[in-house]
Design an enzyme around this catalytic site. Structure first.
Site, mmCIF file in Angstrom:
data_model
loop_
_atom_site.group_PDB
_atom_site.id
_atom_site.type_symbol
_atom_site.label_atom_id
_atom_site.label_comp_id
_atom_site.label_asym_id
_atom_site.label_seq_id
_atom_site.Cartn_x
_atom_site.Cartn_y
_atom_site.Cartn_z
ATOM 1 N N GLU A 116 -42.554 -64.026 13.233
ATOM 2 C CA GLU A 116 -41.697 -65.590 14.488
ATOM 3 C C GLU A 116 -42.320 -66.402 13.475
ATOM 4 O O GLU A 116 -42.879 -66.126 12.083
ATOM 5 C CB GLU A 116 -42.046 -65.325 15.600
ATOM 6 C CG GLU A 116 -41.163 -63.730 16.418
ATOM 7 C CD GLU A 116 -40.666 -63.735 17.443
ATOM 8 O OE1 GLU A 116 -40.917 -65.148 18.193
ATOM 9 O OE2 GLU A 116 -40.802 -62.703 18.238
ATOM 10 N N HIS A 243 -38.892 -73.266 23.810
ATOM 11 C CA HIS A 243 -38.057 -72.981 22.996
ATOM 12 C C HIS A 243 -37.262 -73.528 21.987
ATOM 13 O O HIS A 243 -36.082 -74.167 22.823
ATOM 14 C CB HIS A 243 -38.053 -71.315 23.600
ATOM 15 C CG HIS A 243 -37.956 -70.368 22.532
ATOM 16 N ND1 HIS A 243 -36.260 -70.408 21.152
ATOM 17 C CD2 HIS A 243 -38.657 -69.347 22.212
ATOM 18 C CE1 HIS A 243 -37.229 -69.035 20.707
ATOM 19 N NE2 HIS A 243 -37.642 -68.772 20.936
ATOM 20 N N ARG A 290 -43.499 -73.935 16.892
ATOM 21 C CA ARG A 290 -42.079 -73.907 17.839
ATOM 22 C C ARG A 290 -41.601 -75.680 17.953
ATOM 23 O O ARG A 290 -40.934 -75.917 18.321
ATOM 24 C CB ARG A 290 -42.365 -73.310 18.954
ATOM 25 C CG ARG A 290 -41.551 -72.471 19.042
ATOM 26 C CD ARG A 290 -41.934 -71.128 20.051
ATOM 27 N NE ARG A 290 -41.530 -70.294 19.753
ATOM 28 C CZ ARG A 290 -41.885 -68.600 20.723
ATOM 29 N NH1 ARG A 290 -42.630 -69.511 21.891
ATOM 30 N NH2 ARG A 290 -41.667 -67.894 20.320
ATOM 31 N N HIS A 353 -40.006 -73.412 28.045
ATOM 32 C CA HIS A 353 -40.424 -71.586 27.755
ATOM 33 C C HIS A 353 -41.384 -70.969 27.975
ATOM 34 O O HIS A 353 -41.273 -70.214 28.852
ATOM 35 C CB HIS A 353 -39.881 -71.588 26.431
ATOM 36 C CG HIS A 353 -40.209 -70.186 25.609
ATOM 37 N ND1 HIS A 353 -39.071 -68.983 25.986
ATOM 38 C CD2 HIS A 353 -41.153 -69.494 24.940
ATOM 39 C CE1 HIS A 353 -39.810 -67.889 25.232
ATOM 40 N NE2 HIS A 353 -40.664 -68.384 25.283
ATOM 41 N N ARG A 388 -47.981 -72.911 21.851
ATOM 42 C CA ARG A 388 -48.940 -71.515 21.406
ATOM 43 C C ARG A 388 -48.048 -70.748 20.359
ATOM 44 O O ARG A 388 -46.614 -71.631 20.583
ATOM 45 C CB ARG A 388 -47.901 -70.771 22.791
ATOM 46 C CG ARG A 388 -48.371 -69.193 23.197
ATOM 47 C CD ARG A 388 -47.339 -68.707 24.347
ATOM 48 N NE ARG A 388 -46.344 -68.932 24.366
ATOM 49 C CZ ARG A 388 -45.397 -68.122 24.402
ATOM 50 N NH1 ARG A 388 -45.811 -66.513 23.570
ATOM 51 N NH2 ARG A 388 -44.298 -68.101 23.368
HETATM 52 C C1 SIN Z 1 -38.748 -64.851 21.368
HETATM 53 O O1 SIN Z 1 -38.033 -64.370 21.311
HETATM 54 O O2 SIN Z 1 -38.682 -65.654 20.629
HETATM 55 C C2 SIN Z 1 -39.611 -65.268 22.402
HETATM 56 C C3 SIN Z 1 -40.702 -64.829 22.149
HETATM 57 C C4 SIN Z 1 -42.170 -65.562 22.282
HETATM 58 O O3 SIN Z 1 -42.044 -66.714 23.278
HETATM 59 O O4 SIN Z 1 -43.939 -65.408 22.604
#
Ligand code: SIN
Length: 521
Positions: A116, A243, A290, A353, A388
């Site tokens: 990610e 998010h 993010r 989020h 985060r």
């Molecule tokens: C996501 O799957 O994008 C969310 C994961 C997260 O918020 O850590």
């Protein structure tokens, strides 16, 4: 009903259930309370992406660096060290070996690590894009097997403290401590007095305070509001993480499009088909932290006058698991909204989020009030700093569940029964008014719009000041209403929401330093 437990846990997501399992297995009596009818209705249940886990060749030093970079070095160094050193192995020890969770594997049968944004390594385990519901259902099954007592459809109203509630004047001269919780039975309307030597808040975040969110509507931050009324310290409340990608659809709301799509190659494009992230984050592009990506999307929406942007996985996916199986939840949900992700780009918008602030908690989950612990999203250990890092939240819940349970077990001592006897039952108002549910809906909408417009992705001092004064007015109205209303779950959540919204806005006004997900223009 008056009843006593060793520990009461408020919340039934990853942190609440994991803590309850540790405590029950150490021989303590535990009750888990949730305002939902279903134990599984939690934020955890909706998590898609995955959980950071130990991986050969990775190192805690690399993980720390990524957390500090995403968090703008606003993090608590001790919390980050503990998390990076002790967290990743726990996924194997607790989830895989003890609870028996199978994470997704490659065609060769090896664990399939995904990526990610802002991670320097592929270190995230997942169960397709159903990671949250897999974890949640496995924990529920285990909890039920070992006989944990659940109070579903029960809403925690207020923490019981010696100073606020005891009828023994001498308690005023003792240190403040939590002794239990007043809990509404949603079905009967009765308020139970549940006592305990310790209370763990594991009640999750505040996403529902915003007009657009990936959270379910239960996320009104009840634990933070209760802790605040009891006098606990709250920190970093200005840091709300947005998010970058929630589904933009007229009928399907609150649906997350996991960041792991970008981890698997997906690119953000504007309605002209241009990869705009190159202009906003030339180095990390679509995999920038993010806060950076959410602001870039917001800015690009403003620049091009579009209500949404697009995420294209169809043209870029190279994984060995077929796209519709790797992201089956997203595939099916988008298809039900007329978008085939294997062929078309997905319309997306940023949405609230995750709450990076919360009830101040130490490395064992202890808060500033005796006998009160806070773990998971309701807590703030400083792990996340100003923003985060993706996929840290499930692991944070798992780790702090263990740390708090270990601390409680190690130092367990019972409060004398005679002290509980000095606590009266909940006093209902003499006269209760029935209220028009439409008023409640309207108050919720007003809070959500105020927070979205003035305490959202991009903030200004003027906007925050306006939010403060609007919220003062809403608070006054809601509190007056609350004093005489027949108590119910919705009323309790609304009161908590307006308290939390005010805390967030006041924190945002106090921090003039524009940093991470507190972006002030
Ligand atoms: C996501 O799957 O994008 C969310 C994961 C997260 O918020 O850590």
């Amino acid at each position: 009903m008056r009843k006593k437990f060793d520990v009461i846990v408020i919340g039934s997501g990853i942190s609440g259930l994991s803590a309850a399992i540790h405590l029950q297995e150490s021989g303590l009596t535990v009750a888990v309370i949730t305002k939902e009818k279903e134990i599984s209705e939690t934020n955890t249940n909706y998590a898609q992406g995955g959980i950071i886990a130990w991986k050969k060749g990775d190192s805690s030093e690399k993980l720390k660096k990524d957390i500090f970079t995403a968090g703008c070095n606003y993090n608590n160094i001790e919390a980050v060290n503990l998390f990076a050193e002790k967290g990743p192995e726990l996924v194997f020890d607790f989830f895989i070996d003890k609870i028996g969770i199978d994470f997704s594997t490659t065609t060769e049968g090896k664990l399939d690590y995904t990526e990610e944004a802002a991670h320097s390594n592929r270190r995230i385990l997942h169960f397709a894009d159903h990671t949250g519901d897999k974890i949640e259902s496995s924990l529920i099954e285990y909890s039920q097997k070992i006989g944990i007592e659940f109070y579903c459809d029960h809403t925690a109203i207020d923490l019981i403290t010696n100073e606020h509630h005891s009828e023994d004047i001498q308690e005023l001269y003792n240190d403040r401590e939590v002794m239990g919780v007043y809990v509404l039975n949603n079905e009967t309307g009765d308020v139970n007095t549940l006592f305990s030597d310790k209370v763990i808040l594991a009640s999750g975040g505040i996403g529902n305070l915003y007009q657009h969110t990936t959270n379910p509507s239960l996320a009104s931050g009840d634990g933070m509001s209760m802790a605040y009324r009891a006098g606990a310290e709250i920190i970093n409340a200005e840091f709300i993480q947005f998010h970058p990608t929630s589904f933009f659809h007229k009928d399907i709301k609150r649906f997350l499009i996991s960041e792991s799509l970008r981890g698997e190659g997906a690119k953000l494009i504007n309605l002209e088909g241009e990869n705009f992230m190159e202009c906003y984050a030339p180095e990390l592009k679509d995999l920038a932290p993010r806060d950076v990506v959410a602001r870039a999307i917001y800015a690009e929406m403003g620049r091009t006058g579009s209500e949404y942007m697009l995420l294209d996985i169809a043209s870029h996916y190279q994984g060995e698991i077929p796209l519709k199986n790797r992201f089956s939840k997203i595939y099916e949900t988008c298809l039900s909204g007329g978008i085939d992700i294997t062929k078309q780009p997905i319309p997306i918008v940023p949405a609230a989020h995750y709450f990076c602030g919360g009830v101040k908690a130490d490395l064992a989950g202890r808060t500033s009030i005796n006998n009160l612990y806070a773990i998971g999203e309701v807590s703030c250990t400083g792990l996340h700093g100003a923003n985060r890092l993706a996929s840290t939240s499930l692991l944070e819940g798992l780790l702090w569940a263990k740390l708090s349970a270990d601390d409680i077990t190690k130092h367990h001592s019972s409060i004398r029964d005679s002290r509980f006897d000095t606590i009266p039952d909940w006093k209902k108002p003499d006269q209760v008014d029935d209220f028009d549910p439409l008023l409640l809906v309207q108050d919720w909408k007003a809070i959500q719009m105020t927070m979205w417009n003035y305490a959202g992705i991009i903030r200004t001092k003027k906007g925050l000041e306006r939010a403060k004064s609007d919220l003062e007015y809403y608070s006054h109205r809601i509190f007056k209403f609350y004093e005489k209303a027949r108590l119910d779950r919705e009323m309790i959540s609304l009161r908590n929401a307006v308290v939390n919204a005010s805390i967030i806005v006041r924190s945002a006004l106090q921090n003039s330093n524009s940093i991470g997900c507190h972006f002030v223009k």
